[in-house]
Motif scaffolding. Structure first.
Motif, PDB file in Angstrom:
ATOM      1  N   VAL A  89      47.644 -44.016  26.357  1.00 49.26           N
ATOM      2  CA  VAL A  89      48.167 -42.907  26.777  1.00 49.26           C
ATOM      3  C   VAL A  89      48.818 -43.453  28.120  1.00 49.26           C
ATOM      4  O   VAL A  89      48.345 -44.721  28.581  1.00 49.26           O
ATOM      5  N   LEU A  90      50.401 -43.728  28.497  1.00 48.46           N
ATOM      6  CA  LEU A  90      50.902 -44.167  29.717  1.00 48.46           C
ATOM      7  C   LEU A  90      51.358 -43.241  30.896  1.00 48.46           C
ATOM      8  O   LEU A  90      52.080 -42.358  29.723  1.00 48.46           O
ATOM      9  N   LEU A  91      50.906 -43.464  31.251  1.00 53.95           N
ATOM     10  CA  LEU A  91      50.529 -42.286  32.801  1.00 53.95           C
ATOM     11  C   LEU A  91      51.838 -42.184  33.965  1.00 53.95           C
ATOM     12  O   LEU A  91      51.728 -43.427  33.520  1.00 53.95           O
ATOM     13  N   ALA A  92      52.833 -41.950  34.258  1.00 53.11           N
ATOM     14  CA  ALA A  92      53.181 -42.364  35.457  1.00 53.11           C
ATOM     15  C   ALA A  92      53.215 -41.308  36.708  1.00 53.11           C
ATOM     16  O   ALA A  92      52.820 -39.734  36.279  1.00 53.11           O
ATOM     17  N   HIS A  93      52.974 -41.690  37.947  1.00 53.18           N
ATOM     18  CA  HIS A  93      53.316 -40.977  38.837  1.00 53.18           C
ATOM     19  C   HIS A  93      54.423 -40.400  38.994  1.00 53.18           C
ATOM     20  O   HIS A  93      55.624 -40.259  38.574  1.00 53.18           O
ATOM     21  N   PRO A  94      54.563 -38.339  39.451  1.00 55.34           N
ATOM     22  CA  PRO A  94      55.271 -38.151  39.681  1.00 55.34           C
ATOM     23  C   PRO A  94      56.614 -37.999  39.615  1.00 55.34           C
ATOM     24  O   PRO A  94      57.621 -37.838  39.695  1.00 55.34           O
ATOM     25  N   SER A  95      56.943 -39.196  40.634  1.00 54.25           N
ATOM     26  CA  SER A  95      57.644 -39.591  41.890  1.00 54.25           C
ATOM     27  C   SER A  95      58.413 -40.754  41.288  1.00 54.25           C
ATOM     28  O   SER A  95      59.289 -41.020  41.616  1.00 54.25           O
ATOM     29  N   SER A 143      49.148 -45.075  21.264  1.00 56.01           N
ATOM     30  CA  SER A 143      48.278 -45.605  19.521  1.00 56.01           C
ATOM     31  C   SER A 143      49.367 -44.967  18.656  1.00 56.01           C
ATOM     32  O   SER A 143      49.778 -44.856  19.076  1.00 56.01           O
ATOM     33  N   PRO A 144      48.571 -45.964  17.252  1.00 55.15           N
ATOM     34  CA  PRO A 144      49.942 -45.806  15.944  1.00 55.15           C
ATOM     35  C   PRO A 144      50.100 -44.298  15.832  1.00 55.15           C
ATOM     36  O   PRO A 144      51.184 -44.460  15.410  1.00 55.15           O
ATOM     37  N   LYS A 145      49.136 -43.278  16.200  1.00 56.40           N
ATOM     38  CA  LYS A 145      49.796 -41.995  16.157  1.00 56.40           C
ATOM     39  C   LYS A 145      50.138 -41.165  16.931  1.00 56.40           C
ATOM     40  O   LYS A 145      48.938 -40.796  17.853  1.00 56.40           O
ATOM     41  N   ARG A 146      50.621 -39.607  17.280  1.00 54.65           N
ATOM     42  CA  ARG A 146      50.359 -38.667  18.163  1.00 54.65           C
ATOM     43  C   ARG A 146      49.180 -38.106  18.740  1.00 54.65           C
ATOM     44  O   ARG A 146      48.451 -38.026  17.302  1.00 54.65           O
ATOM     45  N   PRO A 171      46.572 -34.969  18.768  1.00 53.48           N
ATOM     46  CA  PRO A 171      46.782 -33.380  18.027  1.00 53.48           C
ATOM     47  C   PRO A 171      46.960 -33.167  19.165  1.00 53.48           C
ATOM     48  O   PRO A 171      47.571 -31.279  19.517  1.00 53.48           O
ATOM     49  N   SER A 172      46.171 -32.577  20.275  1.00 50.01           N
ATOM     50  CA  SER A 172      46.578 -31.846  22.297  1.00 50.01           C
ATOM     51  C   SER A 172      47.994 -32.824  22.400  1.00 50.01           C
ATOM     52  O   SER A 172      47.990 -31.545  23.381  1.00 50.01           O
ATOM     53  N   LEU A 173      48.324 -33.356  22.104  1.00 46.97           N
ATOM     54  CA  LEU A 173      49.624 -33.789  22.864  1.00 46.97           C
ATOM     55  C   LEU A 173      51.177 -33.850  21.333  1.00 46.97           C
ATOM     56  O   LEU A 173      51.530 -35.063  21.790  1.00 46.97           O
ATOM     57  N   PRO A 174      50.859 -32.773  20.672  1.00 46.10           N
ATOM     58  CA  PRO A 174      52.023 -33.147  19.414  1.00 46.10           C
ATOM     59  C   PRO A 174      52.926 -33.224  20.472  1.00 46.10           C
ATOM     60  O   PRO A 174      53.877 -33.977  19.178  1.00 46.10           O
ATOM     61  N   ASP A 175      53.338 -32.865  20.906  1.00 41.56           N
ATOM     62  CA  ASP A 175      55.149 -33.045  21.322  1.00 41.56           C
ATOM     63  C   ASP A 175      55.613 -34.590  22.131  1.00 41.56           C
ATOM     64  O   ASP A 175      56.408 -34.884  23.015  1.00 41.56           O
ATOM     65  N   VAL A 176      54.397 -35.793  22.715  1.00 44.26           N
ATOM     66  CA  VAL A 176      54.235 -36.565  22.894  1.00 44.26           C
ATOM     67  C   VAL A 176      54.655 -37.743  22.110  1.00 44.26           C
ATOM     68  O   VAL A 176      53.912 -37.979  20.909  1.00 44.26           O
ATOM     69  N   PRO A 177      55.566 -38.801  22.235  1.00 49.42           N
ATOM     70  CA  PRO A 177      56.185 -39.737  20.932  1.00 49.42           C
ATOM     71  C   PRO A 177      54.992 -40.266  21.347  1.00 49.42           C
ATOM     72  O   PRO A 177      54.323 -40.770  22.402  1.00 49.42           O
ATOM     73  N   THR A 178      54.603 -41.915  20.161  1.00 49.57           N
ATOM     74  CA  THR A 178      54.304 -42.469  20.309  1.00 49.57           C
ATOM     75  C   THR A 178      54.946 -43.904  21.052  1.00 49.57           C
ATOM     76  O   THR A 178      56.257 -43.700  20.679  1.00 49.57           O
ATOM     77  N   VAL A 179      54.788 -45.069  21.470  1.00 47.00           N
ATOM     78  CA  VAL A 179      55.688 -45.516  21.389  1.00 47.00           C
ATOM     79  C   VAL A 179      56.511 -46.925  20.706  1.00 47.00           C
ATOM     80  O   VAL A 179      56.750 -46.778  20.905  1.00 47.00           O
ATOM     81  N   GLY A 180      55.731 -46.196  19.520  1.00 38.25           N
ATOM     82  CA  GLY A 180      56.489 -47.359  18.288  1.00 38.25           C
ATOM     83  C   GLY A 180      57.745 -46.223  17.935  1.00 38.25           C
ATOM     84  O   GLY A 180      58.315 -46.977  17.002  1.00 38.25           O
ATOM     85  N   GLU A 181      57.714 -45.242  17.870  1.00 40.21           N
ATOM     86  CA  GLU A 181      58.628 -44.121  17.899  1.00 40.21           C
ATOM     87  C   GLU A 181      59.942 -44.591  18.301  1.00 40.21           C
ATOM     88  O   GLU A 181      60.662 -44.491  18.464  1.00 40.21           O
ATOM     89  N   SER A 182      60.054 -44.783  19.448  1.00 33.27           N
ATOM     90  CA  SER A 182      60.765 -45.910  20.253  1.00 33.27           C
ATOM     91  C   SER A 182      61.095 -47.563  19.913  1.00 33.27           C
ATOM     92  O   SER A 182      62.322 -47.674  20.838  1.00 33.27           O
ATOM     93  N   LEU A 183      59.656 -47.940  19.675  1.00 31.11           N
ATOM     94  CA  LEU A 183      59.773 -49.944  19.891  1.00 31.11           C
ATOM     95  C   LEU A 183      59.711 -49.777  18.375  1.00 31.11           C
ATOM     96  O   LEU A 183      58.241 -50.154  18.234  1.00 31.11           O
ATOM     97  N   PRO A 184      60.592 -49.839  17.653  1.00 32.09           N
ATOM     98  CA  PRO A 184      59.682 -50.187  16.269  1.00 32.09           C
ATOM     99  C   PRO A 184      58.772 -51.612  16.237  1.00 32.09           C
ATOM    100  O   PRO A 184      58.287 -51.808  15.115  1.00 32.09           O
TER     101      PRO A 184
END
Length: 324
Positions: A128-134, A226-229, A231-244
């Protein structure tokens, strides 16, 4: 010596050798076992290792000591493990960097595939790629747009050079055509210490290490690497969905030991580890971490590791990532 007598001697020698191997397996382990951990104590991977070690110790009647050797993108721990006797009394928790380092580092004191044999492929993880809330980014598209407007200014932290998180982020950098700065630490827990207060805006890690930060709201999930979403974060897209053009290999956990370990000892170690992995507490830790349980044979795991060295090697080459 006549051929018939020679053949008889060979058969007897082989039978004697098999008896010795069988006896060795029956008496295994004969002393405390070292469980080499390439990450710092306290992270979710370390917690899992300690739960697994307890179940193995209970079954063997021998102490299983988790020995943390963080740093060097897991090469420090791997160098230690590569020098231990090939008798099964020491094994290492290999994470994805184990397969990456073979091509990432120009010089290693060990050979990833020649000096080790696999006990079992524990399972696959999600990055996962995480960001600070700010940090003013909520999607990969947002991040790419901001990074293009601020080349060389945005940093991301990882648990070390050569980790899956590092190479996955580099693959994202290449696919997006952006210039971002890598800040490596000795483990994800150390990296988080600078991301949580916002000193570094981004953290690339595995979901198993990120769960507490996500649940507490201290860090925000941008995407899964990762290549796929997950299971515990079904609404979080993969990087690949935005960058083919983005590609990443599997993030994994495996147990490896020294090549040359007697087959019967390796077989017993494999069987006992897989049995321990079925324990309720161990399965609970795997489920909490969203880990896809595998539990393979040594041969299947060796084949998997050879494949991963090749797959991640291609990504390393494409990204131009190097560690001296």
């Amino acid at each position: 010596m006549k051929p018939a007598r020679l053949a008889t001697c060979v058969v007897l020698m082989a039978a004697g050798w098999l008896a010795v191997i069988h006896a060795a397996a029956q008496g295994f382990p004969a002393r405390p076992v070292r469980y080499i951990m390439p990450l710092p104590a306290g992270g979710e991977t370390d917690v899992f290792a300690r739960v697994l070690a307890k179940h193995l110790a209970d079954g063997w009647g021998q102490q299983v000591v988790v020995e943390n050797r963080p740093g060097g993108g897991t090469t420090i721990a791997t160098e230690v493990a590569a020098k231990l006797p090939p008798d099964g009394h020491a094994f290492m928790h290999a994470i994805t960097a184990f397969g990456i380092n073979a091509t990432l580092y120009p010089r290693l004191s060990y050979d990833t595939l020649r000096d080790f044999t696999c006990v079992t492929h524990i399972g696959n993880l999600y990055g996962v790629l995480l960001a600070h809330p700010s940090f003013p980014v909520r999607t990969v598209a947002d991040f790419v747009k901001l990074a293009r407007s601020r080349p060389g200014e945005i940093a991301y932290a990882t648990g070390g050079s050569g980790t899956a998180n590092h190479i996955a982020a580099e693959a994202m950098r290449v696919a997006a055509g952006i210039n971002i700065v890598h800040v490596p630490y000795k483990g994800s827990s150390q990296a988080a210490l600078d991301v949580l207060p916002g000193r570094v805006p981004l953290l690339a890690t595995v979901l198993v290490e990120a769960i507490p930060f996500i649940q507490s709201g201290k860090l925000r999930v941008i995407a899964t690497t990762s290549p796929k979403r997950a299971p515990s974060l079904p609404d979080v897209p993969t990087v690949g969905e935005s960058l083919p053009g983005y590609r990443a290999g599997a993030a994994f956990w495996a147990l490896v030991t020294r090549a040359g370990t007697p087959p019967a000892v390796l077989g017993k170690l494999n069987a006992d580890v897989i049995k321990a992995m079925q324990a309720g507490e161990v399965r609970k830790r795997l489920a909490i971490a969203d880990i896809e349980l595998i539990g393979s044979t040594p041969d299947q795991c060796d084949a998997f590791l050879r494949e991963q060295v090749s797959v991640w090697g291609a990504i390393v080459k494409a990204s131009g990532a190097r560690v001296d």
